[in-house]
Design a protein around this motif. Structure first.
Motif, PDB file in Angstrom:
ATOM      1  N   VAL A  96      20.930  16.431   1.896  1.00  0.00           N
ATOM      2  CA  VAL A  96      19.966  17.152   1.002  1.00  0.00           C
ATOM      3  C   VAL A  96      20.882  17.692  -0.070  1.00  0.00           C
ATOM      4  CG1 VAL A  96      18.208  17.875   2.531  1.00  0.00           C
ATOM      5  CG2 VAL A  96      20.113  19.494   1.976  1.00  0.00           C
ATOM      6  N   ASP A  97      20.366  18.041  -1.482  1.00  0.00           N
ATOM      7  CA  ASP A  97      21.136  18.397  -2.402  1.00  0.00           C
ATOM      8  C   ASP A  97      21.274  19.906  -2.413  1.00  0.00           C
ATOM      9  OD1 ASP A  97      18.713  19.396  -3.379  1.00  0.00           O
ATOM     10  OD2 ASP A  97      18.450  17.722  -4.767  1.00  0.00           O
ATOM     11  N   LEU A  98      21.834  20.540  -3.454  1.00  0.00           N
ATOM     12  CA  LEU A  98      22.306  21.899  -3.578  1.00  0.00           C
ATOM     13  C   LEU A  98      20.905  22.745  -3.539  1.00  0.00           C
ATOM     14  CD1 LEU A  98      25.160  21.817  -5.993  1.00  0.00           C
ATOM     15  CD2 LEU A  98      25.313  21.982  -3.623  1.00  0.00           C
ATOM     16  N   ASP A  99      19.813  22.191  -4.165  1.00  0.00           N
ATOM     17  CA  ASP A  99      18.844  22.996  -4.243  1.00  0.00           C
ATOM     18  C   ASP A  99      17.627  22.769  -3.131  1.00  0.00           C
ATOM     19  OD1 ASP A  99      16.760  24.821  -5.388  1.00  0.00           O
ATOM     20  OD2 ASP A  99      16.113  23.321  -6.827  1.00  0.00           O
ATOM     21  N   CYS A 100      18.017  23.318  -2.117  1.00  0.00           N
ATOM     22  CA  CYS A 100      17.337  22.752  -0.917  1.00  0.00           C
ATOM     23  C   CYS A 100      16.772  24.033  -0.130  1.00  0.00           C
ATOM     24  CB  CYS A 100      18.096  21.972   0.015  1.00  0.00           C
ATOM     25  SG  CYS A 100      19.447  23.029   0.649  1.00  0.00           S
ATOM     26  N   HIS A 101      16.761  25.157  -0.946  1.00  0.00           N
ATOM     27  CA  HIS A 101      16.163  26.491  -0.072  1.00  0.00           C
ATOM     28  C   HIS A 101      14.695  26.481   0.116  1.00  0.00           C
ATOM     29  CE1 HIS A 101      15.491  27.604  -4.344  1.00  0.00           C
ATOM     30  NE2 HIS A 101      14.519  28.252  -3.960  1.00  0.00           N
ATOM     31  N   ASN A 102      13.899  25.511  -0.602  1.00  0.00           N
ATOM     32  CA  ASN A 102      12.458  25.466  -0.372  1.00  0.00           C
ATOM     33  C   ASN A 102      12.208  24.471   0.743  1.00  0.00           C
ATOM     34  OD1 ASN A 102      11.547  27.643  -1.835  1.00  0.00           O
ATOM     35  ND2 ASN A 102      11.978  26.423  -3.885  1.00  0.00           N
ATOM     36  N   LEU A 103      13.119  23.484   1.168  1.00  0.00           N
ATOM     37  CA  LEU A 103      12.958  22.562   1.943  1.00  0.00           C
ATOM     38  C   LEU A 103      12.549  23.138   3.593  1.00  0.00           C
ATOM     39  CD1 LEU A 103      15.609  20.010   1.140  1.00  0.00           C
ATOM     40  CD2 LEU A 103      13.205  20.020   0.690  1.00  0.00           C
ATOM     41  N   PRO A 104      11.637  22.377   4.350  1.00  0.00           N
ATOM     42  CA  PRO A 104      11.466  22.743   5.671  1.00  0.00           C
ATOM     43  C   PRO A 104      12.767  22.618   6.417  1.00  0.00           C
ATOM     44  CG  PRO A 104      10.528  20.639   5.133  1.00  0.00           C
ATOM     45  CD  PRO A 104      10.866  21.141   3.866  1.00  0.00           C
ATOM     46  N   ASP A 105      12.604  23.450   7.575  1.00  0.00           N
ATOM     47  CA  ASP A 105      13.783  23.336   8.351  1.00  0.00           C
ATOM     48  C   ASP A 105      14.087  21.811   8.896  1.00  0.00           C
ATOM     49  OD1 ASP A 105      14.186  25.873   8.390  1.00  0.00           O
ATOM     50  OD2 ASP A 105      13.111  26.412   9.866  1.00  0.00           O
ATOM     51  N   ALA A 106      15.132  21.073   8.837  1.00  0.00           N
ATOM     52  CA  ALA A 106      15.395  20.014   9.521  1.00  0.00           C
ATOM     53  C   ALA A 106      15.553  19.800  10.910  1.00  0.00           C
ATOM     54  CB  ALA A 106      16.677  19.349   8.912  1.00  0.00           C
ATOM     55  N   ALA A 107      16.049  21.173  11.576  1.00  0.00           N
ATOM     56  CA  ALA A 107      16.028  21.264  13.124  1.00  0.00           C
ATOM     57  C   ALA A 107      16.069  22.871  13.302  1.00  0.00           C
ATOM     58  CB  ALA A 107      17.139  20.484  13.621  1.00  0.00           C
ATOM     59  N   ILE A 108      15.874  23.159  14.281  1.00  0.00           N
ATOM     60  CA  ILE A 108      15.946  24.564  14.996  1.00  0.00           C
ATOM     61  C   ILE A 108      17.091  24.526  16.150  1.00  0.00           C
ATOM     62  CG2 ILE A 108      14.722  26.549  15.894  1.00  0.00           C
ATOM     63  CD1 ILE A 108      12.375  25.648  14.553  1.00  0.00           C
ATOM     64  N   LEU A 109      17.933  25.418  15.870  1.00  0.00           N
ATOM     65  CA  LEU A 109      19.122  25.506  16.965  1.00  0.00           C
ATOM     66  C   LEU A 109      18.794  26.764  17.767  1.00  0.00           C
ATOM     67  CD1 LEU A 109      20.064  23.652  14.657  1.00  0.00           C
ATOM     68  CD2 LEU A 109      22.406  24.298  15.267  1.00  0.00           C
ATOM     69  N   GLN A 110      19.080  26.647  18.987  1.00  0.00           N
ATOM     70  CA  GLN A 110      19.077  27.930  19.717  1.00  0.00           C
ATOM     71  C   GLN A 110      20.620  28.505  20.016  1.00  0.00           C
ATOM     72  OE1 GLN A 110      17.657  26.600  23.721  1.00  0.00           O
ATOM     73  NE2 GLN A 110      15.495  26.130  23.031  1.00  0.00           N
ATOM     74  N   PRO A 111      20.644  29.548  19.747  1.00  0.00           N
ATOM     75  CA  PRO A 111      22.004  30.305  19.948  1.00  0.00           C
ATOM     76  C   PRO A 111      22.674  30.125  21.399  1.00  0.00           C
ATOM     77  CG  PRO A 111      20.477  32.098  19.247  1.00  0.00           C
ATOM     78  CD  PRO A 111      19.470  30.801  19.643  1.00  0.00           C
ATOM     79  N   GLY A 112      23.841  29.671  21.146  1.00  0.00           N
ATOM     80  CA  GLY A 112      24.713  29.218  22.503  1.00  0.00           C
ATOM     81  C   GLY A 112      24.453  27.864  22.839  1.00  0.00           C
ATOM     82  N   ARG A 113      23.713  27.125  22.375  1.00  0.00           N
ATOM     83  CA  ARG A 113      23.602  25.735  22.650  1.00  0.00           C
ATOM     84  C   ARG A 113      24.426  24.659  21.709  1.00  0.00           C
ATOM     85  NH1 ARG A 113      19.513  23.110  25.562  1.00  0.00           N
ATOM     86  NH2 ARG A 113      19.407  20.830  25.124  1.00  0.00           N
ATOM     87  N   ARG A 114      25.155  24.098  22.277  1.00  0.00           N
ATOM     88  CA  ARG A 114      26.062  23.209  21.711  1.00  0.00           C
ATOM     89  C   ARG A 114      25.415  22.103  21.179  1.00  0.00           C
ATOM     90  NH1 ARG A 114      32.135  22.040  24.254  1.00  0.00           N
ATOM     91  NH2 ARG A 114      32.878  20.374  22.696  1.00  0.00           N
ATOM     92  N   THR A 115      25.664  21.674  19.807  1.00  0.00           N
ATOM     93  CA  THR A 115      24.976  20.550  19.016  1.00  0.00           C
ATOM     94  C   THR A 115      25.967  19.902  18.324  1.00  0.00           C
ATOM     95  OG1 THR A 115      23.092  22.095  18.782  1.00  0.00           O
ATOM     96  CG2 THR A 115      23.113  20.432  17.241  1.00  0.00           C
ATOM     97  N   ARG A 116      25.863  18.589  18.011  1.00  0.00           N
ATOM     98  CA  ARG A 116      26.495  17.635  17.131  1.00  0.00           C
ATOM     99  C   ARG A 116      25.390  17.300  16.004  1.00  0.00           C
ATOM    100  NH1 ARG A 116      27.154  12.651  18.587  1.00  0.00           N
ATOM    101  NH2 ARG A 116      29.224  12.225  17.825  1.00  0.00           N
ATOM    102  N   ILE A 117      26.130  17.590  14.788  1.00  0.00           N
ATOM    103  CA  ILE A 117      25.372  17.588  13.479  1.00  0.00           C
ATOM    104  C   ILE A 117      26.184  16.509  12.836  1.00  0.00           C
ATOM    105  CG2 ILE A 117      24.764  18.834  11.452  1.00  0.00           C
ATOM    106  CD1 ILE A 117      25.036  21.417  13.149  1.00  0.00           C
ATOM    107  N   ARG A 118      25.411  15.611  12.036  1.00  0.00           N
ATOM    108  CA  ARG A 118      26.033  14.541  11.091  1.00  0.00           C
ATOM    109  C   ARG A 118      26.448  15.409   9.741  1.00  0.00           C
ATOM    110  NH1 ARG A 118      29.146  10.155  11.109  1.00  0.00           N
ATOM    111  NH2 ARG A 118      28.362   8.797   9.395  1.00  0.00           N
ATOM    112  N   THR A 119      27.659  15.041   9.398  1.00  0.00           N
ATOM    113  CA  THR A 119      27.720  15.663   7.692  1.00  0.00           C
ATOM    114  C   THR A 119      27.998  14.511   7.185  1.00  0.00           C
ATOM    115  OG1 THR A 119      30.336  15.885   8.196  1.00  0.00           O
ATOM    116  CG2 THR A 119      28.778  17.516   8.922  1.00  0.00           C
ATOM    117  N   TRP A 120      28.150  14.435   5.808  1.00  0.00           N
ATOM    118  CA  TRP A 120      28.287  13.557   4.685  1.00  0.00           C
ATOM    119  C   TRP A 120      29.263  13.842   3.627  1.00  0.00           C
ATOM    120  CZ3 TRP A 120      24.706   9.935   6.693  1.00  0.00           C
ATOM    121  CH2 TRP A 120      23.810  10.544   7.302  1.00  0.00           C
ATOM    122  N   PRO A 121      29.931  12.653   3.137  1.00  0.00           N
ATOM    123  CA  PRO A 121      30.964  12.912   2.221  1.00  0.00           C
ATOM    124  C   PRO A 121      30.786  13.874   1.196  1.00  0.00           C
ATOM    125  CG  PRO A 121      30.964  10.800   2.892  1.00  0.00           C
ATOM    126  CD  PRO A 121      29.649  11.382   3.268  1.00  0.00           C
TER     127      PRO A 121
END
Length: 297
Positions: free
Chosen positions: A10-35
């Motif tokens: 997503v670009d910098l102006d993304c505050h109005n976008l819906p959540d792409a995912a919901i994380l639970q505290p303490g749950r280990r997660t793998r997240i894809r990042t981009w250059p």
């Protein structure tokens, strides 16, 4: 169990976008990042459940699994409002883009030069409708190389949304990111988020195995490092039961002031204090610290 999240960038102006995912505290997660040189390039917004106003989110970075190929370089620009090209952007005749290939623990640059792989995460910030393009108290493009595997970033969430974006992994980057780029590369980020309730307001803090790193981004460099030093003085005074003057004098003997990044509108400075002087960081999150005035643009 590790849950993979491969949300589109997503670009910098993304505050109005819906959540792409919901994380639970303490749950280990793998997240894809981009250059970080791609646009859009952030992953998110992601939301952590159970966050209330005034809580602190602790982002534990376990590992960065880097792609085999990235790039580095230098971008030119003559626009005074666009700092991303680096410190010398107006002196360059043309842009430069080089290829970076990862081989084990080394990076081969354009088939000629070799630098060690030193992975770090450049961007993690709480989602806000303002200042998202620049680092500030919400985090963002901090470009702090101490936020590396084995460290933790603490961000204060004054509104309690629990929403953040993540990206801009680097295979290597020097303090300052003076050309406006490190080795820009995609990655899988192995992360766990914890929530500490009812904390005092604070700027971003990174805990490494050896140090507590106080970060501050402001519109002038002096304002940035002054606030970072002030925060650390109050933490040291609290832990060692010292008055302001004595804590300030002691900090000058044990702390290191460094620059994280100078290529944003709001440069980021960091003060590294040996963790042995400060005790558990959970105690520091309750310390009240003055918010110093800063020089507006």
């Amino acid at each position: 169990m590790v849950d993979p999240i491969a949300a589109p960038p997503v670009d910098l102006d993304c505050h109005n976008l819906p959540d792409a995912a919901i994380l639970q505290p303490g749950r280990r997660t793998r997240i894809r990042t981009w250059p970080g040189s791609d646009c859009p390039f952030l992953t998110g917004p992601l939301r952590v459940e159970g966050v209330s106003p005034g809580d602190t989110l602790a982002f534990h970075l376990h590992a960065l699994e880097l792609d085999p190929v990235g790039h580095y370089g230098f971008a030119t620009t003559t626009k005074p409002w666009e700092p991303w090209g680096g410190v010398l952007r107006e002196s360059a005749d043309q842009e430069y883009a080089g290829r970076a290939e990862l081989r084990s623990d080394q990076v081969i640059l354009d088939g000629q030069h070799v630098v060690p792989v030193v992975p770090m995460l450049g961007w993690l910030g709480l989602v806000r409708p303002e200042l998202i393009a620049d680092p500030w108290d919400h985090g963002g493009n901090l470009d702090t190389k101490e936020f590396a595997p084995g460290s933790t970033l603490y961000l204060y969430d004054e509104i309690g949304s629990g929403r953040f974006v993540i990206g801009d992994a680097h295979a290597a980057m020097g303090d300052g990111e003076i050309s406006g780029q490190g080795i820009e590369i995609a990655s899988w980020c192995d992360l766990t988020v914890e929530v500490t309730p009812a904390t005092s307001p604070h700027r971003p803090i990174v805990r490494t195995p050896d140090a507590i790193v106080h970060l501050c981004s402001r519109f002038t460099e002096r304002d940035a490092y002054t606030q970072a030093i002030s925060d650390a003085v109050h933490h040291l005074g609290f832990t060692q039961q010292l008055g302001f003057e004595q804590a300030n004098a002691l900090l000058s003997l044990i702390a290191d002031l460094r620059v994280s990044s100078v290529v944003s509108h709001s440069p980021t400075y960091k003060l590294l204090v040996p963790s042995s002087w400060l005790g558990p960081i959970e105690n520091l999150l309750t310390v009240e610290k003055p918010l110093l005035p800063y020089t507006p643009r």
